[in-house]
Write a protein that holds these residues in place. Structure first.
Motif, mmCIF file in Angstrom:
data_model
loop_
_atom_site.group_PDB
_atom_site.id
_atom_site.type_symbol
_atom_site.label_atom_id
_atom_site.label_comp_id
_atom_site.label_asym_id
_atom_site.label_seq_id
_atom_site.Cartn_x
_atom_site.Cartn_y
_atom_site.Cartn_z
ATOM 1 N N ILE A 14 0.859 -1.185 0.000
ATOM 2 C CA ILE A 14 0.000 0.000 0.000
ATOM 3 C C ILE A 14 0.893 1.231 0.000
ATOM 4 C CG2 ILE A 14 -1.795 1.261 1.243
ATOM 5 C CD1 ILE A 14 -2.661 -1.432 2.455
ATOM 6 N N LEU A 15 0.662 2.135 -0.933
ATOM 7 C CA LEU A 15 1.510 3.305 -1.104
ATOM 8 C C LEU A 15 1.042 4.457 -0.222
ATOM 9 C CD1 LEU A 15 1.823 3.204 -5.000
ATOM 10 C CD2 LEU A 15 3.333 2.141 -3.305
ATOM 11 N N LEU A 16 1.972 5.356 0.092
ATOM 12 C CA LEU A 16 1.614 6.517 0.908
ATOM 13 C C LEU A 16 0.523 7.351 0.247
ATOM 14 C CD1 LEU A 16 5.145 7.608 2.170
ATOM 15 C CD2 LEU A 16 3.279 6.717 3.579
ATOM 16 N N GLY A 17 0.555 7.460 -1.068
ATOM 17 C CA GLY A 17 -0.481 8.220 -1.760
ATOM 18 C C GLY A 17 -1.857 7.611 -1.590
ATOM 19 N N GLU A 18 -1.931 6.292 -1.480
ATOM 20 C CA GLU A 18 -3.213 5.630 -1.223
ATOM 21 C C GLU A 18 -3.644 5.856 0.228
ATOM 22 O OE1 GLU A 18 -3.333 1.788 -4.089
ATOM 23 O OE2 GLU A 18 -1.717 1.773 -2.592
ATOM 24 N N ILE A 19 -2.702 5.781 1.147
ATOM 25 C CA ILE A 19 -3.027 6.014 2.554
ATOM 26 C C ILE A 19 -3.579 7.427 2.740
ATOM 27 C CG2 ILE A 19 -2.072 6.136 4.892
ATOM 28 C CD1 ILE A 19 0.013 4.051 3.981
ATOM 29 N N ALA A 20 -3.038 8.386 1.994
ATOM 30 C CA ALA A 20 -3.511 9.763 2.116
ATOM 31 C C ALA A 20 -5.015 9.861 1.846
ATOM 32 C CB ALA A 20 -2.736 10.665 1.161
ATOM 33 N N GLN A 21 -5.515 9.000 0.959
ATOM 34 C CA GLN A 21 -6.931 9.048 0.612
ATOM 35 C C GLN A 21 -7.834 8.507 1.721
ATOM 36 O OE1 GLN A 21 -7.761 7.771 -3.546
ATOM 37 N NE2 GLN A 21 -5.532 7.729 -3.803
ATOM 38 N N THR A 22 -7.256 7.841 2.731
ATOM 39 C CA THR A 22 -8.068 7.364 3.850
ATOM 40 C C THR A 22 -8.416 8.484 4.817
ATOM 41 O OG1 THR A 22 -6.217 6.854 5.357
ATOM 42 C CG2 THR A 22 -6.807 5.177 3.718
ATOM 43 N N GLY A 23 -7.687 9.593 4.760
ATOM 44 C CA GLY A 23 -7.892 10.688 5.693
ATOM 45 C C GLY A 23 -6.941 10.684 6.869
ATOM 46 N N ALA A 24 -6.210 9.591 7.074
ATOM 47 C CA ALA A 24 -5.231 9.551 8.173
ATOM 48 C C ALA A 24 -4.151 10.599 7.936
ATOM 49 C CB ALA A 24 -4.607 8.165 8.262
ATOM 50 N N THR A 25 -3.608 11.130 9.029
ATOM 51 C CA THR A 25 -2.560 12.150 8.913
ATOM 52 C C THR A 25 -1.252 11.737 9.572
ATOM 53 O OG1 THR A 25 -3.377 13.246 10.907
ATOM 54 C CG2 THR A 25 -4.234 14.029 8.794
ATOM 55 N N GLY A 26 -1.265 10.670 10.341
ATOM 56 C CA GLY A 26 -0.055 10.190 10.992
ATOM 57 C C GLY A 26 0.350 8.836 10.442
ATOM 58 N N ILE A 27 1.645 8.569 10.409
ATOM 59 C CA ILE A 27 2.168 7.273 9.981
ATOM 60 C C ILE A 27 2.845 6.600 11.172
ATOM 61 C CG2 ILE A 27 3.964 6.142 8.590
ATOM 62 C CD1 ILE A 27 1.480 6.737 6.990
ATOM 63 N N VAL A 28 2.557 5.323 11.308
ATOM 64 C CA VAL A 28 3.187 4.455 12.300
ATOM 65 C C VAL A 28 4.027 3.454 11.524
ATOM 66 C CG1 VAL A 28 2.773 2.737 14.095
ATOM 67 C CG2 VAL A 28 1.244 4.727 13.876
ATOM 68 N N THR A 29 5.339 3.466 11.731
ATOM 69 C CA THR A 29 6.185 2.582 10.939
ATOM 70 C C THR A 29 7.489 2.315 11.666
ATOM 71 O OG1 THR A 29 7.025 2.171 8.695
ATOM 72 C CG2 THR A 29 7.360 4.388 9.593
ATOM 73 N N ALA A 30 8.353 1.548 11.014
ATOM 74 C CA ALA A 30 9.649 1.178 11.578
ATOM 75 C C ALA A 30 10.601 0.906 10.430
ATOM 76 C CB ALA A 30 9.509 -0.060 12.461
ATOM 77 N N LEU A 31 11.859 0.721 10.773
ATOM 78 C CA LEU A 31 12.863 0.301 9.784
ATOM 79 C C LEU A 31 12.911 -1.219 9.814
ATOM 80 C CD1 LEU A 31 15.718 2.896 10.431
ATOM 81 C CD2 LEU A 31 13.707 3.105 8.953
ATOM 82 N N HIS A 32 11.896 -1.827 9.209
ATOM 83 C CA HIS A 32 11.744 -3.277 9.298
ATOM 84 C C HIS A 32 12.891 -4.037 8.634
ATOM 85 C CE1 HIS A 32 7.775 -3.103 11.076
ATOM 86 N NE2 HIS A 32 7.384 -2.241 10.150
ATOM 87 N N GLU A 33 13.599 -3.373 7.747
ATOM 88 C CA GLU A 33 14.681 -4.045 7.042
ATOM 89 C C GLU A 33 15.970 -4.135 7.856
ATOM 90 O OE1 GLU A 33 14.650 0.327 5.699
ATOM 91 O OE2 GLU A 33 13.240 -1.210 6.393
ATOM 92 N N VAL A 34 16.048 -3.439 8.984
ATOM 93 C CA VAL A 34 17.259 -3.460 9.816
ATOM 94 C C VAL A 34 17.210 -4.681 10.733
ATOM 95 C CG1 VAL A 34 18.625 -2.240 11.550
ATOM 96 C CG2 VAL A 34 17.442 -0.949 9.746
ATOM 97 N N PRO A 35 18.219 -5.542 10.712
ATOM 98 C CA PRO A 35 18.210 -6.722 11.591
ATOM 99 C C PRO A 35 18.121 -6.341 13.061
ATOM 100 C CG PRO A 35 19.882 -6.959 9.887
ATOM 101 C CD PRO A 35 19.369 -5.549 9.795
ATOM 102 N N TYR A 36 17.462 -7.196 13.835
ATOM 103 C CA TYR A 36 17.310 -6.958 15.270
ATOM 104 C C TYR A 36 18.681 -6.808 15.920
ATOM 105 C CZ TYR A 36 12.402 -8.521 14.956
ATOM 106 O OH TYR A 36 11.068 -8.643 14.643
ATOM 107 N N GLY A 37 18.775 -5.828 16.779
ATOM 108 C CA GLY A 37 20.003 -5.623 17.532
ATOM 109 C C GLY A 37 20.957 -4.628 16.934
ATOM 110 N N GLU A 38 20.778 -4.284 15.651
ATOM 111 C CA GLU A 38 21.650 -3.307 15.015
ATOM 112 C C GLU A 38 21.125 -1.893 15.240
ATOM 113 O OE1 GLU A 38 22.596 -4.072 10.953
ATOM 114 O OE2 GLU A 38 23.287 -6.129 11.342
ATOM 115 N N VAL A 39 22.017 -0.917 15.171
ATOM 116 C CA VAL A 39 21.642 0.477 15.375
ATOM 117 C C VAL A 39 20.850 0.993 14.182
ATOM 118 C CG1 VAL A 39 22.539 2.826 15.644
ATOM 119 C CG2 VAL A 39 23.624 0.923 16.867
#
Length: 395
Positions: A14-39
């Motif tokens: 789901i793209l940010l441009g699609e999320i914008a159409q939901t009316g939400a204004t805040g994003i909840v996310t993480a750097l999911h690609e970073v292995p656990y334990g790394e900075v």
């Protein structure tokens, strides 16, 4: 309340441009690609934040800055892992991101046995089947001690399902249980899960509480210095599974962990669905009891069965009184405003959701469809507007 949306970054269909159409204004996310334990490097955080802001959003909550399994097991020299965790916190704060949602569930994140259970009027939902989970534990993993964790009739049904199931159906069950793990990491097969479970042998509820308290003692002082808010996510499901203790499942657990390191920076993610799956939990009452420590909310609903099974309900039609729960959160926001708290607003997101209309064709992260969550957000927005209007009219 701040309308927000969970986004898996570059891993999300789901793209940010699609999320914008939901009316939400805040994003909840993480750097999911970073292995656990790394900075989490500041440059990477800044780049992700720039993408979010360019699409017209604020990055309001990190969900999550994951805790390495060695910390949960209190295994070996953890000084490097704690130092890395605190550095990631500092890098987030330097970029103006101050709220971190996390969980302390051993090995697995949220757990379901069915990712596309049918719902009455079309579409599908996530489901936790106690018999299927018992079948996995008893007959696929050979964990005979699980007989103490399920009702006799559940075990009977588990054996019936296992005897009738094909290899493909058992593989689907294992994949479904693994689907709650976030990010792009390798999932376990049966043998891999058995090996991983052995690492937790001897760690009971008391021991895991001690490990969690050590984690909090290592990071909450840093959060205080950085002006950050930590908010634990309750266990999902709120019960022991696979012989692993779950220690954030009810009001008593929440009270213990908030007192273990008693600081406003040590707070709660109020997840209505996770807490709502425990029959003894009164979720609106929990929200009122711990209101001052709620830094984030996941609003979803579940429908429970007598055997311990449950499934995701529509946001307003499950077992939890969602209107009463939202009222509790709005009351807390008003209390904070009256007290002059600049951080009065509670970010929330419509959690999970039914797959509706063309959701199934998108192949999104299980539980995180576009249309289903947008329906949930619209319903919650209506509840908030109605309660807010009623409060204004009453005053």
């Amino acid at each position: 309340m701040k309308e927000s949306w969970r986004w898996y970054g570059p891993l999300d269909k789901i793209l940010l441009g699609e999320i914008a159409q939901t009316g939400a204004t805040g994003i909840v996310t993480a750097l999911h690609e970073v292995p656990y334990g790394e900075v989490w490097q500041r440059e990477t955080i800044a780049s992700r934040k720039a993408d979010i802001e360019a699409a017209g959003f604020d990055w309001v909550v990190v969900e999550s800055l994951p805790i390495h399994e060695r910390i949960k097991r209190n295994e070996g020299d953890l000084s490097g892992l704690f130092a890395n965790y605190r550095q990631s916190m500092a890098n987030l704060a330097a970029e103006g991101i101050y709220t971190i949602c996390y969980n302390f569930m051993p090995l697995l994140d949220w757990t379901r046995t069915d990712l596309a259970a049918p719902v009455a009027r079309g579409g599908s939902c996530l489901r936790f089947s106690a018999p299927k989970m018992a079948a996995l534990e008893l007959f696929m993993l050979g964990r005979d001690a699980a007989r103490n964790d399920y009702l006799p009739e559940v075990i009977t049904e588990a054996e019936r399902w296992f005897q009738a199931s094909s290899d493909d159906e058992r593989a689907v069950l294992m994949n479904s249980v693994m689907a709650g793990l976030p990010g792009a990491y390798e999932r376990y097969d049966a043998d891999g899960l058995k090996t991983a479970l052995k690492l937790y042998e001897g760690i009971d509820r008391t021991a895991l509480r001690g490990h969690m308290q050590r984690f909090l003692e290592e990071v909450v002082p840093a959060a205080e210095e950085l002006g950050m808010r930590f908010c634990v996510h309750p266990d999902d499901p709120p019960r022991d599974i696979l012989g692993l203790p779950r220690i954030v499942s009810d009001a008593d657990d929440i009270g213990w962990l908030l007192e273990a390191v008693d600081s406003p920076a040590n707070g709660l993610t109020l997840c209505a669905g996770s807490l709502g799956a425990n029959p003894k939990n009164d979720v609106p009452a929990i929200a009122r009891r711990f209101a001052s420590r709620i830094h984030f909310a996941h609003l979803r609903n579940v429908k429970k069965d007598a055997d311990g099974s449950f499934e995701e309900a529509a946001h307003l039609t499950g077992d939890t009184d969602m209107v009463d729960l939202v009222a509790a959160l709005l009351q807390e926001e008003q209390r904070r405003r009256d007290a002059g708290d600049s951080a009065w607003e509670i970010p929330f997101r419509p959690d999970h959701g039914h797959e509706l209309l063309d959701d199934a064709s998108r192949n999104t992260h299980p539980g995180y469809p576009l249309v289903g969550r947008m329906r949930g957000l619209a319903e919650l927005r209506g509840v908030i507007a109605g309660l807010s209007y009623a409060g204004t009219a009453a005053s």
